[in-house]
Scaffold this active site. Structure first.
Site, PDB file in Angstrom:
ATOM      1  N   GLU A  24     -33.489 -91.549 -43.189  1.00  0.00           N
ATOM      2  CA  GLU A  24     -32.079 -91.123 -43.110  1.00  0.00           C
ATOM      3  C   GLU A  24     -31.183 -92.028 -43.958  1.00  0.00           C
ATOM      4  O   GLU A  24     -31.571 -93.131 -44.346  1.00  0.00           O
ATOM      5  CB  GLU A  24     -31.617 -91.110 -41.666  1.00  0.00           C
ATOM      6  CG  GLU A  24     -31.785 -92.439 -40.961  1.00  0.00           C
ATOM      7  CD  GLU A  24     -30.606 -92.801 -40.088  1.00  0.00           C
ATOM      8  OE1 GLU A  24     -29.458 -92.544 -40.499  1.00  0.00           O
ATOM      9  OE2 GLU A  24     -30.849 -93.350 -39.011  1.00  0.00           O
ATOM     10  N   LYS A 158     -30.138 -97.197 -29.464  1.00  0.00           N
ATOM     11  CA  LYS A 158     -29.411 -98.429 -29.727  1.00  0.00           C
ATOM     12  C   LYS A 158     -28.961 -99.089 -28.421  1.00  0.00           C
ATOM     13  O   LYS A 158     -28.509 -98.417 -27.500  1.00  0.00           O
ATOM     14  CB  LYS A 158     -28.226 -98.146 -30.639  1.00  0.00           C
ATOM     15  CG  LYS A 158     -28.662 -97.783 -32.047  1.00  0.00           C
ATOM     16  CD  LYS A 158     -27.480 -97.801 -32.980  1.00  0.00           C
ATOM     17  CE  LYS A 158     -27.466 -96.707 -33.979  1.00  0.00           C
ATOM     18  NZ  LYS A 158     -28.091 -95.477 -33.730  1.00  0.00           N
TER      19      LYS A 158
HETATM   20  N1  PSU Z   1     -30.380 -96.645 -36.590  1.00  0.00           N
HETATM   21  C1  PSU Z   1     -29.956 -97.826 -37.139  1.00  0.00           C
HETATM   22  N2  PSU Z   1     -28.701 -97.844 -37.696  1.00  0.00           N
HETATM   23  C2  PSU Z   1     -27.882 -96.742 -37.731  1.00  0.00           C
HETATM   24  C3  PSU Z   1     -28.337 -95.513 -37.150  1.00  0.00           C
HETATM   25  C4  PSU Z   1     -29.608 -95.524 -36.599  1.00  0.00           C
HETATM   26  O1  PSU Z   1     -30.660 -98.834 -37.123  1.00  0.00           O
HETATM   27  O2  PSU Z   1     -26.763 -96.817 -38.268  1.00  0.00           O
HETATM   28  C5  PSU Z   1     -27.444 -94.284 -37.214  1.00  0.00           C
HETATM   29  C6  PSU Z   1     -28.257 -92.987 -37.176  1.00  0.00           C
HETATM   30  O3  PSU Z   1     -27.899 -92.224 -38.326  1.00  0.00           O
HETATM   31  C7  PSU Z   1     -27.800 -92.290 -35.912  1.00  0.00           C
HETATM   32  C8  PSU Z   1     -26.375 -92.738 -35.834  1.00  0.00           C
HETATM   33  O4  PSU Z   1     -27.947 -90.894 -35.978  1.00  0.00           O
HETATM   34  O5  PSU Z   1     -26.508 -94.137 -36.122  1.00  0.00           O
HETATM   35  C9  PSU Z   1     -25.758 -92.447 -34.474  1.00  0.00           C
HETATM   36  O6  PSU Z   1     -24.391 -92.252 -34.628  1.00  0.00           O
HETATM   37  P1  PSU Z   1     -23.538 -91.517 -33.470  1.00  0.00           P
HETATM   38  O7  PSU Z   1     -23.662 -92.443 -32.290  1.00  0.00           O
HETATM   39  O8  PSU Z   1     -22.116 -91.442 -34.011  1.00  0.00           O
HETATM   40  O9  PSU Z   1     -24.158 -90.183 -33.253  1.00  0.00           O
END
Ligand code: PSU
Ligand code: MN
Length: 314
Positions: A24, A158
């Site tokens: 991604e 996360k």
């Molecule tokens: N994993 C990481 N760093 C990131 C992400 C995932 O180590 O920045 C990103 C991914 O693209 C995931 C996003 O889909 O964070 C989640 O964002 P949100 O909580 O706004 O959906």
């Protein structure tokens, strides 16, 4: 009409059932600071190539969903300040208006599956945010994974999130969850959380069989493989807890909402830990990419593995 662009080498690998791993770009554009982000993006692709796997980093370039960025496109995504963060709902708008942006776990999964790719590596999934009862903040990653057949290797969700609530949602949404050589759900920056996983797998061939059987059963959901960061690379627990409190307080004080929340929390972590969380984040992603490579190779070799049909579109 909307077209996906699939890089020649990715298309050739998909068409002949050779291993491919999707990567991604939100992680590159919004999760890691410049200039390390571009170095990491290139390094992840090299890790895959060294294992005989074709990398397919995904983003939207001038309105075109692109599966397998070239070096110029990757540099553009990594280096453009404030490049858009595109979740699934943003894809048709970005394409209609000719915009460029980075794709999240949700939108990368969707585009990868459309292109016939079966394995995807990221850092940590998005999920249910702490304080969800007030903010209703839940990542679109979860509902998208419920309806997108792809195997996602991650270090859990996360640790800035409400991990327990996220696990409940994954259960409700019918998303199979496998612990990679662990019975403990990993915590992204931390190797462990207080939560367990029901199923432990130790071999890539077993994951490939789960994928084949999910397809045979007609399941549309993703398979999530939760792979803990090695203990030697994890963040100090006390530092983690202290910085998380501080980051959440700052986010609340600024009244952040929507897609700004996660990048803000990650950037605050990287700053407040003086880069320690950045090194852990990079270790997390590298570790996931190597496991994803093994799974993609096993899938490619599986008797009922890749459909050797053409990817969706040109
Ligand atoms: N994993 C990481 N760093 C990131 C992400 C995932 O180590 O920045 C990103 C991914 O693209 C995931 C996003 O889909 O964070 C989640 O964002 P949100 O909580 O706004 O959906
Ligand atoms: Mn959100």
């Amino acid at each position: 009409m909307l077209k996906l662009v699939i890089a020649d080498e990715v298309r050739a690998a998909v068409e002949t059932g050779r291993p491919v791993v999707a990567l991604e770009s939100t992680l590159i554009a919004h999760g890691l600071p410049r200039p390390r982000n571009l170095e990491v993006a290139a390094d992840l692709e090299t890790l895959l190539r060294d294992r005989g796997v074709t990398p397919a980093t995904i983003a939207v370039i001038d309105g075109i969903p692109t599966i397998g960025l070239d070096a110029i496109e990757l540099t553009r995504i990594a280096n453009t300040p404030n490049v858009a963060k595109l979740s699934v709902r943003d894809l048709p708008v970005a394409s209609a208006l000719g915009r460029t942006g980075a794709t999240t776990v949700a939108s990368t999964s969707l585009l990868a599956a459309r292109a016939g790719i079966s394995v995807f590596a990221t850092g940590g999934l998005g999920g249910v945010h702490r304080g969800w009862a007030d903010s209703a903040d839940e990542s679109a990653d979860l509902v998208t994974l419920a309806g997108t057949p792809i195997t996602v290797v991650c270090a859990g969700v996360k640790s800035i999130l409400d991990v327990g609530a996220t696990l409940e949602r994954l259960e409700t949404l019918g998303v199979p969850l496998l612990g990679w050589r662990t019975n403990t759900f990993p915590g992204f920056y931390l190797s462990r959380t207080e939560f367990t996983v029901d199923w432990r797998v130790g071999a890539a061939a077993d994951v490939a069989t789960v994928m084949a059987d999910a397809r045979a059963l007609g399941l549309r959901a993703a398979v999530v493989v939760a792979n803990p960061v090695p203990e030697a690379d994890q963040l100090d627990q006390e530092l983690h807890d202290r910085v998380l409190d501080e980051a959440l307080t700052q986010a609340a004080r600024r009244g952040l909402r929507g897609k700004a929340v996660t990048p803000f929390l990650l950037a605050t972590f990287h700053r407040e830990t003086a880069g320690a969380s950045l090194e852990t984040n990079i270790a997390v992603v590298r570790n996931n990419v190597t496991v994803a490579a093994d799974i993609a190779v096993a899938w490619s070799a599986h008797p009922t593995g890749p459909d050797q049909t053409s990817p969706d579109q040109t």
